[in-house]
Design a protein around this motif. Sequence first.
Motif, PDB file in Angstrom:
ATOM      1  N   GLY A 195       0.800  -1.224   0.000  1.00  0.00           N
ATOM      2  CA  GLY A 195       0.000   0.000   0.000  1.00  0.00           C
ATOM      3  C   GLY A 195       0.826   1.264   0.000  1.00  0.00           C
ATOM      4  O   GLY A 195       0.375   2.313  -0.474  1.00  0.00           O
ATOM      5  N   LEU A 196       2.047   1.192   0.511  1.00  0.00           N
ATOM      6  CA  LEU A 196       2.944   2.342   0.460  1.00  0.00           C
ATOM      7  C   LEU A 196       3.611   2.469  -0.906  1.00  0.00           C
ATOM      8  O   LEU A 196       4.250   3.488  -1.191  1.00  0.00           O
ATOM      9  N   ASN A 197       3.497   1.425  -1.720  1.00  0.00           N
ATOM     10  CA  ASN A 197       3.849   1.416  -3.148  1.00  0.00           C
ATOM     11  C   ASN A 197       5.326   1.549  -3.470  1.00  0.00           C
ATOM     12  O   ASN A 197       5.772   1.015  -4.484  1.00  0.00           O
ATOM     13  N   ILE A 224      -4.965  11.541  -1.210  1.00  0.00           N
ATOM     14  CA  ILE A 224      -5.331  10.295  -0.537  1.00  0.00           C
ATOM     15  C   ILE A 224      -6.330   9.510  -1.386  1.00  0.00           C
ATOM     16  O   ILE A 224      -6.232   8.284  -1.517  1.00  0.00           O
ATOM     17  N   THR A 225      -7.287  10.213  -1.985  1.00  0.00           N
ATOM     18  CA  THR A 225      -8.282   9.548  -2.831  1.00  0.00           C
ATOM     19  C   THR A 225      -7.623   8.844  -4.008  1.00  0.00           C
ATOM     20  O   THR A 225      -7.962   7.698  -4.338  1.00  0.00           O
ATOM     21  N   LEU A 226      -6.671   9.505  -4.663  1.00  0.00           N
ATOM     22  CA  LEU A 226      -5.990   8.897  -5.806  1.00  0.00           C
ATOM     23  C   LEU A 226      -5.283   7.607  -5.410  1.00  0.00           C
ATOM     24  O   LEU A 226      -5.367   6.592  -6.105  1.00  0.00           O
ATOM     25  N   PHE A 227      -4.590   7.636  -4.271  1.00  0.00           N
ATOM     26  CA  PHE A 227      -3.885   6.424  -3.855  1.00  0.00           C
ATOM     27  C   PHE A 227      -4.847   5.385  -3.290  1.00  0.00           C
ATOM     28  O   PHE A 227      -4.572   4.181  -3.386  1.00  0.00           O
ATOM     29  N   ALA A 228      -5.954   5.832  -2.708  1.00  0.00           N
ATOM     30  CA  ALA A 228      -6.952   4.858  -2.252  1.00  0.00           C
ATOM     31  C   ALA A 228      -7.530   4.095  -3.439  1.00  0.00           C
ATOM     32  O   ALA A 228      -7.727   2.868  -3.380  1.00  0.00           O
ATOM     33  N   VAL A 229      -7.781   4.806  -4.545  1.00  0.00           N
ATOM     34  CA  VAL A 229      -8.299   4.152  -5.751  1.00  0.00           C
ATOM     35  C   VAL A 229      -7.239   3.234  -6.359  1.00  0.00           C
ATOM     36  O   VAL A 229      -7.538   2.105  -6.773  1.00  0.00           O
ATOM     37  N   PHE A 230      -6.002   3.713  -6.434  1.00  0.00           N
ATOM     38  CA  PHE A 230      -4.915   2.880  -6.950  1.00  0.00           C
ATOM     39  C   PHE A 230      -4.774   1.613  -6.114  1.00  0.00           C
ATOM     40  O   PHE A 230      -4.680   0.499  -6.654  1.00  0.00           O
ATOM     41  N   ASN A 231      -4.785   1.770  -4.791  1.00  0.00           N
ATOM     42  CA  ASN A 231      -4.618   0.614  -3.911  1.00  0.00           C
ATOM     43  C   ASN A 231      -5.831  -0.310  -3.940  1.00  0.00           C
ATOM     44  O   ASN A 231      -5.698  -1.520  -3.738  1.00  0.00           O
TER      45      ASN A 231
END
Length: 282
Positions: A195-197, A224-231
């Motif tokens: 999740g930290l990518n 945060i939303t962009l990474f939440a969607v990516f994750n």
Amino acid sequence: MTMAFPGASRAAARRFDAPTESVADCVVFPKEHSTALRVGVLVGSAATGVAGAYAGGSLGGFASGLLVALAFCGGLLSTWSPCGYSSLCLLRPVGRYSVRSLARFTPAFALHGLGYALGAVVLGAALGFAGLLLGFSIASALSMAGLGAIGLIYGAHQLGFLRVPYPQRRAQVPHDARQRFSMTFIGGLYGLSLGLNYLTYVQTPLLYLVTAAALFSGDVATAITLFAVFNAGRFLPMAVNYLPVSDIAVQNWLARRQEGAAVLDGALLVAGGAALLTLAAL
């Protein structure tokens, strides 16, 4: 750490089985596709992106939706990475497929998802706050142009036309950790690490586009939303382990589609980059 992938081509196996420090920048097989095909993908994707931008309407609304869609696709495509293969084959129900085995597997699955969520919050908040301090705004033409350039450059990289820096920690999740810890603990550990990518290796350059978009947004919630969607895209394939399919079947399915995923990756980057550059110019 090393690992093998059932059903993968010999070229893929050699790359995946290589020691951690020699992992290739991105596992693509452009030379196995003709130059004409790759040029066609490049040109066709760019044209699609330009047409989409003209038809998309307002700068902010279309760009936001496009970036969210690219983030989700990037998460899904990250399944074709060493850590994607590892998680799918290690975090599985133990024993015969049954309601009981699935129930025992669920805490690991849930903690895996929570790890991804926490990683999105940490990484997104850091990048969004940094962008805020630097005065960035996702709606500015300059930000759009920068994101568009990143998409085009890494799309060309993924299709085999350019070689550009691919800054990542070339490491996998600890493949032997399953022998030392409970599956529930491993689920959370893997989820947070992935999740930290940037703690592990991700083969899709869409990660860089999402990272730049989070930074250029200048907004913590957006980042945060962009990474939440990516994750979310990274996490959802794990649900296949609730189905009565064998690990070898899943691994072979992924291996057979490795090259197609890489080409799709490049096409999405080029199309997204072309659309964002067009929006910046409008």
